[in-house]
Motif scaffolding. Structure first.
Motif: not given
Length: 719
Positions: A32, A361, A365, A368-369, A374-375, A378, A486, A489, A492
């Motif tokens: 990712r 992961a 997460q 990316s946030r 986000t996501g 993925l 998103a 995640e 999530p």
């Protein structure tokens, strides 16, 4: 294709310690993240990056303020050129360099905190200037003082350790002098004074440690170049040199832990390091392999090993810098049954420790946030229900349904269209689509507001992940995939907020569109300039204010907050998002989930909408919004008063107006809407005035309602 997140990693040291092993172990198991590295010191770490095909650049940086500032300036130029999605600063020194550089260039910065070094003022400063923090132990989360701190723990290693005999043979091959099955104490760490290896050596010279050997595994550290010589001299002075062996650096050293009868983690405060061990990777690896640990406490590692759980201890916690207590622990562990019992307890205490894939992961997460993506990287597989409310949408509904149907790629996906009483052929058009494709459903609900329409659609939805779309919006071809990703995640969010790109045909509509932030702005954290502008002039993107055209939420979140507002108000998405956040649901921005919207050209319509939106926000404003409104009122009043009363201050007032107009003007320039530029000041001024007037009217209505409630309470119930 949902591309990986572009991450610029700042690594402060060239040696391979716990923080570096944590990072490498996570990068090894995730696709990712697209990583490039800036190393602030040379060392064997660059070979690890090179072997993994990770590009790196070396920028040696000392500890002085001048050196750190120079590298921060250089890094800012590099970030501006490379434009990564996010920066990961892997430690305090890295964050000291990366945070100001990232802030200057508008790139989000995440700080990974691995120990308790510089807890206090510097930690609080870094918590203010970074966008998120990663703590590798729960105790570091609290110590970071960061409002957006996430736990990404030290992973349990993947694979199997060597059997005891093979592990001891490997140590012998590296210079350890093991004779038969004699008891072995093992340390695995960089050779720096605060790691407490000297206390382990001193313990061998005391009665409790007389029948133990010590194997020291770990590389020399440039920050403490004479440590091995000091430890060797200490062993000779105490008469235990024949029982102390230095094995050097061992790749995947955790695999030789079964060779030991105990593992020592003896970090201590000596003025050169963090004083308290917080990382604890070696302790976790020892307990996972059933080897009891001797560690110093109090602290996170001591809690993990020997307390405060009711479960039996996986080792022994001793005070720091007390070799006599280490010797006492060795005496207790001389008993094979005690070692076996603590080994079993250690396995139980670490049974739920996540492995590298799970920790990677969580890292992806968090990054990316922070990046508003986000996501990223993925591919989601969760079926979704897209809810659309319509009222006299005419041909636009055909285009929307055609675009959405192309994005329904998972079994169970559906589109629920709620018709609120259209008098044109909107309902018939939707019914025609439904007759051709069972994934489209029409739900008549005449006479309802948009909020009530969404509530009706959610109740009718077959899936627990709900996406909202407006007929006036044009979703990007990957909009649904981005939202679905998103929602996939590891932890999530239950409210996902996409972005909207507002455009216009003709100079007037283009000028009105400059009021709205661009998606690129949403994906960048506010720097000092934009934060100041937001306080003084308002505007900006709100993560808890989703537009109906690009948002997603879970059925549980919708249920918890009681759905949308029943009234026909422009601010219903803001109210829903705020209520979801207050209810404790996670909110995340999906800056890659984009929809387009055409700004209608009639200015009177835009003014009326701004007036109504301002009124609704005035009725529902929270404390922060009210404080911002007061600041802005003071600024506007001061500028106007200065311009009217003192001609000499008019240039300064004009400068303030220029700052206010900087964002919309820059948006017009970036879009190439040159014909709209002359219209931006009067159009933005008119819309802002309308919104401010609406806000004042809503606030006045709020005050009247509050007074009425007080009067009613004083009068008491009507009999």
């Amino acid at each position: 294709m949902n591309r990986p997140l572009r991450v610029a990693v700042v690594a402060p040291y060239g040696v391979i310690g716990g923080a570096e092993l944590w990072l490498l172990s996570l990068l090894d198991v995730t696709d990712r993240l697209d990583v490039n590295v800036v190393m602030l010191a040379d060392g064997p770490l660059h070979d690890e990056f090179a072997g993994r095909g990770i590009p790196y650049v070396l920028r040696p940086t000392g500890r002085s303020v001048r050196a750190l500032a120079g590298t921060a300036s250089w890094l800012a130029r590099r970030l501006r050129a490379d434009a990564p999605d996010v920066v990961l600063a892997n430690g305090v020194k890295a964050a000291t360099v990366a945070a100001p550089a990232a802030r200057l260039t508008g790139v989000p910065c995440v700080w990974a905190k691995h120990d308790h070094s510089y807890d206090g003022f510097l930690t609080r400063v870094l918590a203010t200037v970074t966008d998120a923090c990663i703590g590798t132990e729960p105790g570091l989360i609290a110590a970071s003082h960061h409002p957006r701190a996430a736990l990404v723990p030290v992973p349990a290693p993947s694979g199997s350790a060597l059997p005891r005999a093979a592990a001891r043979a490997e140590l012998c091959r590296r210079g350890a002098r093991l004779d038969g099955d004699e008891r072995l104490l093992l340390t695995i760490s960089r050779l720096v004074s605060y790691k407490g290896v000297d206390d382990a050596i001193a313990a061998l010279a005391l009665p409790g440690g007389a029948r133990w050997r010590l194997a020291v595994v770990g590389p020399a550290d440039p920050s403490d170049p004479g440590e091995r010589e000091r430890l060797t001299a200490l062993a000779g002075k105490l008469g235990v040199a024949d029982r102390v062996d230095f094995a050097g650096w061992v790749q995947d050293a955790w695999r030789i832990i079964p060779a030991a009868d105990s593992v020592a983690v003896l970090t201590k405060p000596d003025g050169t390091g963090p004083g308290q061990e917080a990382f604890g990777g070696t302790a976790i690896e020892a307990m996972l392999n059933g080897v009891p640990v001797i560690t110093t406490g109090p602290g996170s590692v001591a809690d993990r090993v020997a307390g405060p759980s009711a479960a039996p201890p996986g080792g022994i916690a001793v005070p720091p810098a007390e070799p006599a207590r280490v010797a006492e622990a060795l005496f207790r562990l001389s008993d094979a049954d005690t070692r076996a019992a603590m080994g079993r307890a250690g396995r139980r205490r670490t049974a739920d420790n996540p492995g590298p894939a799970r920790c990677a992961a969580l890292l992806a997460q968090t990054l990316s946030r922070a990046a508003g993506l986000t996501g990223a990287g993925l591919t989601g597989t969760t079926p979704v229900s897209v809810v659309v409310t319509v009222l006299d949408e005419g041909p636009r509904i055909d285009g929307l349904l055609e675009r959405l149907l192309l994005q329904l790629t998972v079994d169970g996906d559906e589109i629920v269209v709620v018709d609120r009483g259209s008098v044109d052929r909107t309902a018939q058009r939707v019914a025609a689509w439904a007759s051709r494709d069972a994934r489209v459903r029409l739900v008549p609900c005449p006479g309802t507001s948009p909020g009530a329409g969404y509530d009706t659609g959610v109740r009718a939805a077959a899936n627990t992940l709900i996406l909202c779309a407006d007929a006036e919006c044009v979703p990007a071809p990957d909009w649904l995939d981005r939202m679905r990703a998103a929602a996939s995640e590891p932890e999530p969010a239950e409210l996902l907020v996409g972005v909207c790109r507002v455009t216009g045909h003709g100079p007037l509509a283009q000028a009105m569109a400059t009021v709205y932030p661009l998606p690129e702005e949403v994906r960048r954290p506010p720097g000092p300039w934009s934060l100041t502008r937001r306080v003084l002039f308002g505007g900006g993107f709100g993560a808890t204010g989703p537009a109906g055209g690009s948002s997603a939420f879970t059925f549980r979140a919708w249920q918890d907050v009681g759905g949308f507002r029943e009234q026909n108000v422009p601010g219903m998405g803001v109210l829903f998002g705020r209520a979801a956040a207050r209810a404790g649901h996670r909110v995340a921005v999906v800056g890659s989930a984009e929809v387009g919207r055409e700004q209608p050209a009639p200015l009177p319509l835009a003014v009326r909408t701004a007036l109504r939106l301002g009124e609704e926000l005035g009725l529902q404003a929270d404390g922060g919004q009210l404080a911002g409104a007061m600041v802005r009122a003071a600024v506007y009043g001061g500028v106007l008063g200065a311009a009217l009363k003192r001609p000499r201050l008019r240039p300064a007032a004009a400068g303030v107006v220029g700052v206010w107009l900087a964002a919309p003007v820059s948006r017009a320039v970036r879009r190439g809407n040159w014909a709209a530029l002359p219209l931006v000041p009067p159009v933005v001024g008119g819309l802002s005035a309308a919104r401010a007037a609406g806000f004042a009217r809503g606030l006045a209505g709020r005050v009247r309602t509050a007074r009425q409630a007080v009067d009613d309470a004083r009068r008491g119930p009507i009999r």
